[in-house]
Design a protein around this motif. Structure first.
Motif, PDB file in Angstrom:
ATOM      1  N   UNK A   4       0.899  -1.163  -0.069  1.00  0.00           N
ATOM      2  CA  UNK A   4       0.089   0.050   0.083  1.00  0.00           C
ATOM      3  C   UNK A   4       0.919   1.471   0.040  1.00  0.00           C
ATOM      4  N   UNK A   5       1.996   1.174   0.493  1.00  0.00           N
ATOM      5  CA  UNK A   5       2.962   2.530   0.597  1.00  0.00           C
ATOM      6  C   UNK A   5       3.429   2.878  -0.837  1.00  0.00           C
ATOM      7  N   UNK A  10      -5.165   8.147  -4.738  1.00  0.00           N
ATOM      8  CA  UNK A  10      -5.938   8.361  -6.016  1.00  0.00           C
ATOM      9  C   UNK A  10      -6.014   7.049  -6.676  1.00  0.00           C
ATOM     10  N   UNK A  11      -5.236   6.201  -6.754  1.00  0.00           N
ATOM     11  CA  UNK A  11      -5.179   5.028  -7.462  1.00  0.00           C
ATOM     12  C   UNK A  11      -6.065   3.943  -6.667  1.00  0.00           C
ATOM     13  N   UNK A  17     -13.522   2.427  -6.020  1.00  0.00           N
ATOM     14  CA  UNK A  17     -14.661   2.759  -6.625  1.00  0.00           C
ATOM     15  C   UNK A  17     -15.245   2.105  -7.782  1.00  0.00           C
ATOM     16  N   UNK A  18     -14.267   1.851  -8.715  1.00  0.00           N
ATOM     17  CA  UNK A  18     -14.624   1.041  -9.871  1.00  0.00           C
ATOM     18  C   UNK A  18     -15.144  -0.445  -9.527  1.00  0.00           C
ATOM     19  N   UNK A  19     -14.510  -1.194  -8.443  1.00  0.00           N
ATOM     20  CA  UNK A  19     -14.980  -2.038  -8.007  1.00  0.00           C
ATOM     21  C   UNK A  19     -16.407  -2.339  -7.425  1.00  0.00           C
ATOM     22  N   UNK A  20     -16.568  -1.063  -6.689  1.00  0.00           N
ATOM     23  CA  UNK A  20     -17.934  -0.992  -6.087  1.00  0.00           C
ATOM     24  C   UNK A  20     -19.017  -0.895  -7.543  1.00  0.00           C
ATOM     25  N   UNK A  89     -15.081   6.947  -8.163  1.00  0.00           N
ATOM     26  CA  UNK A  89     -13.697   7.023  -8.977  1.00  0.00           C
ATOM     27  C   UNK A  89     -13.828   8.510  -9.606  1.00  0.00           C
ATOM     28  N   UNK A  90     -12.428   8.733  -9.842  1.00  0.00           N
ATOM     29  CA  UNK A  90     -12.282  10.204 -10.498  1.00  0.00           C
ATOM     30  C   UNK A  90     -13.120  10.476 -11.665  1.00  0.00           C
ATOM     31  N   UNK A  91     -12.820   9.465 -12.621  1.00  0.00           N
ATOM     32  CA  UNK A  91     -13.503   9.546 -14.008  1.00  0.00           C
ATOM     33  C   UNK A  91     -14.941   9.709 -13.444  1.00  0.00           C
ATOM     34  N   UNK A  92     -15.748   9.393 -12.771  1.00  0.00           N
ATOM     35  CA  UNK A  92     -17.220   9.439 -12.534  1.00  0.00           C
ATOM     36  C   UNK A  92     -17.265  10.947 -11.590  1.00  0.00           C
TER      37      UNK A  92
END
Length: 176
Positions: A4-5, A10-11, A17-20, A89-92
């Motif tokens: 995670x580090x 944002x990734x 977000x995309x998984x949700x 997600x950022x794109x949304x």
């Protein structure tokens, strides 16, 4: 935790977000196939309504918001936008606008045909009968915050499909 580090926040936000969104879309698709659109709409709204208080409590803790911090209009707008930014997600997120438009009035608007639910329901062929879960989630968030409100227009189906635009106003009634 070393993995995670090395990953930007944002990734991670975009991945989660995309998984949700993918899970939500696949759940709705299979509910439609197995139970029909009417039952899928009803189950979707039930799930959203029961999920909203948990989302709001978790979001408040994450953002360090005290219990009654959203009692002013400015605080409510700030919290809702922060919650949307963390959730989507950022794109949304960049295609959905949620901003003040007067005294205790929130203006919301999806960019033209950019709503992820509109796109997904069109793809699976149920857009004619789909009941918007996206704006219903916003309504349930407001309810979980204890905010009385009125929507204009009142949404029953999919505004993007019905009118070519998904936009409106939310009048909020706050104690102060």
């Amino acid at each position: 935790m070393e993995v995670l580090a090395g990953i930007k926040k944002r990734e991670i936000r975009n991945l989660l977000g995309k998984g949700w969104l993918t899970h939500d879309g696949m759940w709705f698709y299979h509910a439609c196939r197995e139970l029909g659109i009417e039952k899928a709409n009803a189950l979707n709204k039930s799930a959203i309504k029961s999920m909203a208080p948990f989302e709001i409590d978790r979001m408040k803790r994450l953002l360090g918001i005290p219990k009654n911090q959203c009692e002013t209009f400015d605080a409510l707008i700030q919290f809702m936008n922060a919650a949307l930014e963390v959730t989507l997600p950022e794109s949304i997120f960049e295609k959905f606008h949620f901003s003040p438009s007067g005294r205790n009035i929130i203006r919301w608007k999806w960019e033209s045909f950019a709503c992820f639910a509109y796109k997904g329901m069109t793809q699976i062929g149920v857009i004619d009968e789909y009941h918007c879960g996206v704006m219903y989630r916003i309504e349930c968030w407001l309810e979980a915050l204890g905010v009385r409100y009125s929507m204009n227009p009142v949404i029953e189906g999919c505004l993007m499909h019905e009118t070519g635009a998904c936009e409106g106003e939310i009048q909020v009634f706050l104690p102060r």
